[in-house]
Motif scaffolding. Sequence first.
Motif, PDB file in Angstrom:
ATOM      1  N   ARG A  53       0.575  -1.107  -0.310  1.00 60.30           N
ATOM      2  CA  ARG A  53       0.319  -0.338  -0.178  1.00 60.30           C
ATOM      3  C   ARG A  53       1.008   1.320  -0.198  1.00 60.30           C
ATOM      4  NH1 ARG A  53      -5.370   1.907   1.086  1.00 60.30           N
ATOM      5  NH2 ARG A  53      -5.711  -0.383   1.483  1.00 60.30           N
ATOM      6  N   LEU A  54       0.304   1.934  -0.747  1.00 64.49           N
ATOM      7  CA  LEU A  54       1.419   3.707  -0.800  1.00 64.49           C
ATOM      8  C   LEU A  54       0.700   4.273  -0.928  1.00 64.49           C
ATOM      9  CD1 LEU A  54       2.409   2.837  -4.471  1.00 64.49           C
ATOM     10  CD2 LEU A  54       3.841   1.747  -2.401  1.00 64.49           C
ATOM     11  N   LEU A  55       1.353   5.792  -0.172  1.00 65.50           N
ATOM     12  CA  LEU A  55       1.242   6.872   0.631  1.00 65.50           C
ATOM     13  C   LEU A  55       1.553   7.938  -0.483  1.00 65.50           C
ATOM     14  CD1 LEU A  55      -0.949   8.662   2.012  1.00 65.50           C
ATOM     15  CD2 LEU A  55       0.159   8.504   3.717  1.00 65.50           C
ATOM     16  N   VAL A  71      -3.292   2.989  -3.475  1.00 65.52           N
ATOM     17  CA  VAL A  71      -3.182   3.760  -3.040  1.00 65.52           C
ATOM     18  C   VAL A  71      -3.768   4.680  -2.385  1.00 65.52           C
ATOM     19  CG1 VAL A  71      -1.913   6.295  -4.241  1.00 65.52           C
ATOM     20  CG2 VAL A  71      -1.003   3.574  -5.402  1.00 65.52           C
ATOM     21  N   ASP A  72      -3.239   5.241  -1.621  1.00 63.46           N
ATOM     22  CA  ASP A  72      -3.795   7.368  -0.828  1.00 63.46           C
ATOM     23  C   ASP A  72      -3.443   8.078  -1.328  1.00 63.46           C
ATOM     24  OD1 ASP A  72      -6.470   5.436   0.460  1.00 63.46           O
ATOM     25  OD2 ASP A  72      -5.015   4.624   1.966  1.00 63.46           O
ATOM     26  N   GLU A 126      -2.754  11.142   9.807  1.00 63.85           N
ATOM     27  CA  GLU A 126      -3.744  11.151  10.018  1.00 63.85           C
ATOM     28  C   GLU A 126      -4.729  10.014   8.321  1.00 63.85           C
ATOM     29  OE1 GLU A 126      -6.179  14.444   9.379  1.00 63.85           O
ATOM     30  OE2 GLU A 126      -5.526  16.523  10.884  1.00 63.85           O
ATOM     31  N   VAL A 127      -3.960  10.229   7.551  1.00 62.43           N
ATOM     32  CA  VAL A 127      -4.179   9.022   6.720  1.00 62.43           C
ATOM     33  C   VAL A 127      -3.190   7.877   7.089  1.00 62.43           C
ATOM     34  CG1 VAL A 127      -3.989   7.963   4.255  1.00 62.43           C
ATOM     35  CG2 VAL A 127      -4.464  10.537   4.880  1.00 62.43           C
ATOM     36  N   PRO A 147      -3.086   2.356   6.958  1.00 62.39           N
ATOM     37  CA  PRO A 147      -1.256   2.059   7.547  1.00 62.39           C
ATOM     38  C   PRO A 147      -0.806   1.914   5.918  1.00 62.39           C
ATOM     39  CG  PRO A 147      -1.994   1.140   8.972  1.00 62.39           C
ATOM     40  CD  PRO A 147      -3.279   1.656   8.140  1.00 62.39           C
ATOM     41  N   ALA A 148       0.539   2.681   5.816  1.00 64.45           N
ATOM     42  CA  ALA A 148       1.181   2.443   3.882  1.00 64.45           C
ATOM     43  C   ALA A 148       2.064   1.852   4.374  1.00 64.45           C
ATOM     44  CB  ALA A 148       1.012   3.773   3.206  1.00 64.45           C
TER      45      ALA A 148
END
Length: 87
Positions: A5-7, A30-31, A41-42, A47-48
Motif C-alpha cells: 500500500r502506498l501513500l 494508493v492513498d 492522519e491517513v 497504514p501504508a
Amino acid sequence: MSEPRLLVVDDDADMRLTLKLSLELAGYTVDVAANGREAIEVQRARPADVLITDIFMPDADGFEAIDAFRAEFPGTKIVVVSGGAQF
C-alpha cells in the motif's frame, strides 16, 4: 503476498492524481494526502507500507512528515520526490 500500500503526499493536485493513477495501473493500492499533516492522519487510518512524499509543501512539509513517520511508523519505507527548489 499482496502489493504494498502506498501513500502519495504532494500539495500539487495534478501531481497527486498523476502518481495515484499511474501507480494504481501498476497494481498498487494508493492513498493520497495534500501535506504532511494530512499524511499522518491517513497513515493512522489506513497504514501504508511506502510513503512517497514531496518536500516543499504548506501545512507540514516533507521534512516534518519524514520525521513524524520515522518516529511513529518506523517500518514504513520512504521515497522523497521534489519538483523544484526553494531559495
